[in-house]
Design a protein around this motif. Structure first.
Motif, PDB file in Angstrom:
ATOM      1  N   ASP A 204      14.984  -4.028   2.134  1.00  0.00           N
ATOM      2  CA  ASP A 204      15.070  -4.370   0.720  1.00  0.00           C
ATOM      3  C   ASP A 204      13.905  -3.652   0.044  1.00  0.00           C
ATOM      4  O   ASP A 204      12.759  -4.132   0.086  1.00  0.00           O
ATOM      5  CB  ASP A 204      14.974  -5.882   0.515  1.00  0.00           C
ATOM      6  CG  ASP A 204      15.179  -6.299  -0.926  1.00  0.00           C
ATOM      7  OD1 ASP A 204      14.933  -5.461  -1.828  1.00  0.00           O
ATOM      8  OD2 ASP A 204      15.567  -7.440  -1.166  1.00  0.00           O
ATOM      9  N   ASN A 205      14.195  -2.513  -0.551  1.00  0.00           N
ATOM     10  CA  ASN A 205      13.120  -1.717  -1.143  1.00  0.00           C
ATOM     11  C   ASN A 205      12.448  -2.431  -2.317  1.00  0.00           C
ATOM     12  O   ASN A 205      11.264  -2.222  -2.576  1.00  0.00           O
ATOM     13  CB  ASN A 205      13.645  -0.354  -1.568  1.00  0.00           C
ATOM     14  CG  ASN A 205      13.889   0.569  -0.382  1.00  0.00           C
ATOM     15  OD1 ASN A 205      13.469   0.285   0.744  1.00  0.00           O
ATOM     16  ND2 ASN A 205      14.586   1.664  -0.626  1.00  0.00           N
TER      17      ASN A 205
ATOM     18  N   ALA B 122       6.985  -0.411  11.728  1.00  0.00           N
ATOM     19  CA  ALA B 122       6.180   0.784  11.529  1.00  0.00           C
ATOM     20  C   ALA B 122       6.742   1.623  10.389  1.00  0.00           C
ATOM     21  O   ALA B 122       7.950   1.627  10.137  1.00  0.00           O
ATOM     22  CB  ALA B 122       6.134   1.609  12.808  1.00  0.00           C
ATOM     23  N   VAL B 123       5.843   2.361   9.739  1.00  0.00           N
ATOM     24  CA  VAL B 123       6.193   3.258   8.642  1.00  0.00           C
ATOM     25  C   VAL B 123       6.309   4.676   9.200  1.00  0.00           C
ATOM     26  O   VAL B 123       5.356   5.192   9.809  1.00  0.00           O
ATOM     27  CB  VAL B 123       5.133   3.216   7.536  1.00  0.00           C
ATOM     28  CG1 VAL B 123       5.499   4.168   6.404  1.00  0.00           C
ATOM     29  CG2 VAL B 123       4.950   1.797   7.007  1.00  0.00           C
TER      30      VAL B 123
ATOM     31  N   GLY C 177       0.781  -1.232   0.000  1.00  0.00           N
ATOM     32  CA  GLY C 177       0.000   0.000   0.000  1.00  0.00           C
ATOM     33  C   GLY C 177       0.806   1.272   0.000  1.00  0.00           C
ATOM     34  O   GLY C 177       0.252   2.357  -0.212  1.00  0.00           O
ATOM     35  N   VAL C 178       2.105   1.183   0.262  1.00  0.00           N
ATOM     36  CA  VAL C 178       2.988   2.345   0.192  1.00  0.00           C
ATOM     37  C   VAL C 178       4.386   1.852  -0.156  1.00  0.00           C
ATOM     38  O   VAL C 178       4.842   0.849   0.392  1.00  0.00           O
ATOM     39  CB  VAL C 178       2.990   3.140   1.523  1.00  0.00           C
ATOM     40  CG1 VAL C 178       3.529   2.323   2.673  1.00  0.00           C
ATOM     41  CG2 VAL C 178       3.782   4.432   1.370  1.00  0.00           C
ATOM     42  N   PRO C 179       5.072   2.506  -1.079  1.00  0.00           N
ATOM     43  CA  PRO C 179       6.449   2.112  -1.385  1.00  0.00           C
ATOM     44  C   PRO C 179       7.375   2.569  -0.265  1.00  0.00           C
ATOM     45  O   PRO C 179       7.485   3.780   0.005  1.00  0.00           O
ATOM     46  CB  PRO C 179       6.748   2.845  -2.695  1.00  0.00           C
ATOM     47  CG  PRO C 179       5.808   3.998  -2.715  1.00  0.00           C
ATOM     48  CD  PRO C 179       4.601   3.605  -1.943  1.00  0.00           C
ATOM     49  N   ILE C 180       8.047   1.623   0.394  1.00  0.00           N
ATOM     50  CA  ILE C 180       8.858   2.005   1.551  1.00  0.00           C
ATOM     51  C   ILE C 180      10.083   2.798   1.131  1.00  0.00           C
ATOM     52  O   ILE C 180      10.748   3.392   1.977  1.00  0.00           O
ATOM     53  CB  ILE C 180       9.243   0.791   2.416  1.00  0.00           C
ATOM     54  CG1 ILE C 180      10.202  -0.140   1.679  1.00  0.00           C
ATOM     55  CG2 ILE C 180       8.009   0.053   2.893  1.00  0.00           C
ATOM     56  CD1 ILE C 180      10.849  -1.174   2.595  1.00  0.00           C
ATOM     57  N   SER C 181      10.385   2.817  -0.181  1.00  0.00           N
ATOM     58  CA  SER C 181      11.503   3.637  -0.642  1.00  0.00           C
ATOM     59  C   SER C 181      11.245   5.122  -0.407  1.00  0.00           C
ATOM     60  O   SER C 181      12.184   5.931  -0.467  1.00  0.00           O
ATOM     61  CB  SER C 181      11.746   3.391  -2.125  1.00  0.00           C
ATOM     62  OG  SER C 181      10.594   3.711  -2.884  1.00  0.00           O
ATOM     63  N   THR C 182      10.007   5.478  -0.119  1.00  0.00           N
ATOM     64  CA  THR C 182       9.653   6.877   0.149  1.00  0.00           C
ATOM     65  C   THR C 182       9.575   7.187   1.636  1.00  0.00           C
ATOM     66  O   THR C 182       9.288   8.324   2.021  1.00  0.00           O
ATOM     67  CB  THR C 182       8.290   7.209  -0.483  1.00  0.00           C
ATOM     68  OG1 THR C 182       7.262   6.437   0.169  1.00  0.00           O
ATOM     69  CG2 THR C 182       8.280   6.914  -1.969  1.00  0.00           C
ATOM     70  N   ARG C 183       9.835   6.168   2.477  1.00  0.00           N
ATOM     71  CA  ARG C 183       9.630   6.347   3.928  1.00  0.00           C
ATOM     72  C   ARG C 183      10.770   5.734   4.737  1.00  0.00           C
ATOM     73  O   ARG C 183      11.315   4.683   4.381  1.00  0.00           O
ATOM     74  CB  ARG C 183       8.341   5.655   4.370  1.00  0.00           C
ATOM     75  CG  ARG C 183       7.079   6.127   3.687  1.00  0.00           C
ATOM     76  CD  ARG C 183       6.671   7.530   4.112  1.00  0.00           C
ATOM     77  NE  ARG C 183       5.282   7.804   3.761  1.00  0.00           N
ATOM     78  CZ  ARG C 183       4.290   7.751   4.623  1.00  0.00           C
ATOM     79  NH1 ARG C 183       4.505   7.502   5.895  1.00  0.00           N
ATOM     80  NH2 ARG C 183       3.047   7.983   4.216  1.00  0.00           N
TER      81      ARG C 183
END
Length: 125
Positions: A73-74, A97-98, A26-32
């Motif tokens: 690992d993005n 957590a994000v 639901g969200v790309p962790i590369s942005t967080r």
């Protein structure tokens, strides 16, 4: 809808190793930024570790320094917590957590806006 799925918890003996995984949808962790927290029985939620968006910066709390390693690992939209030399004091429910872009800080639970369901880690002596 953002979901975090944790795996890898369980029981261990003091001195053992465990690796926790957290896969996000639901969200790309590369942005967080991404973090791990834990909550022991009768205590508040405690910051454990954080990794920056590209994984080239990490920080861990003093009590796990030299024993725990956070990584990401993005491409797999996942983060990990390698826990070595486990101690009974590491017994807790662990949460991934994000990180919220609204904060520059990272060591309080309100700095994060999405959470996993929690994983029990029990370390016996």
């Amino acid at each position: 809808q953002v979901q975090l799925l944790e795996s890898g918890g369980g029981s261990a003996q003091a001195g053992d190793s465990l690796t926790l995984s957290c896969t996000v949808s639901g969200v790309p962790i590369s942005t967080r930024g991404m973090g791990w927290f834990r909550q022991a029985p009768g205590k508040g939620r405690e910051f454990v570790a954080v990794t920056g968006r590209r994984g080239n910066w990490t920080s861990v709390t003093d009590s796990v320094k030299g024993r725990f390693l956070i990584s990401r690992d993005n491409d797999k939209n996942s983060i990990y917590l390698q826990m070595d030399s486990l101690k009974p004091d590491d017994t807790a429910v662990y949460f991934c957590a994000v990180h919220s872009p609204a904060y520059g800080e990272y060591d309080r639970d309100y700095h994060y806006d999405y959470w996993g369901q929690g994983l029990q880690v029990t370390v016996s002596s």
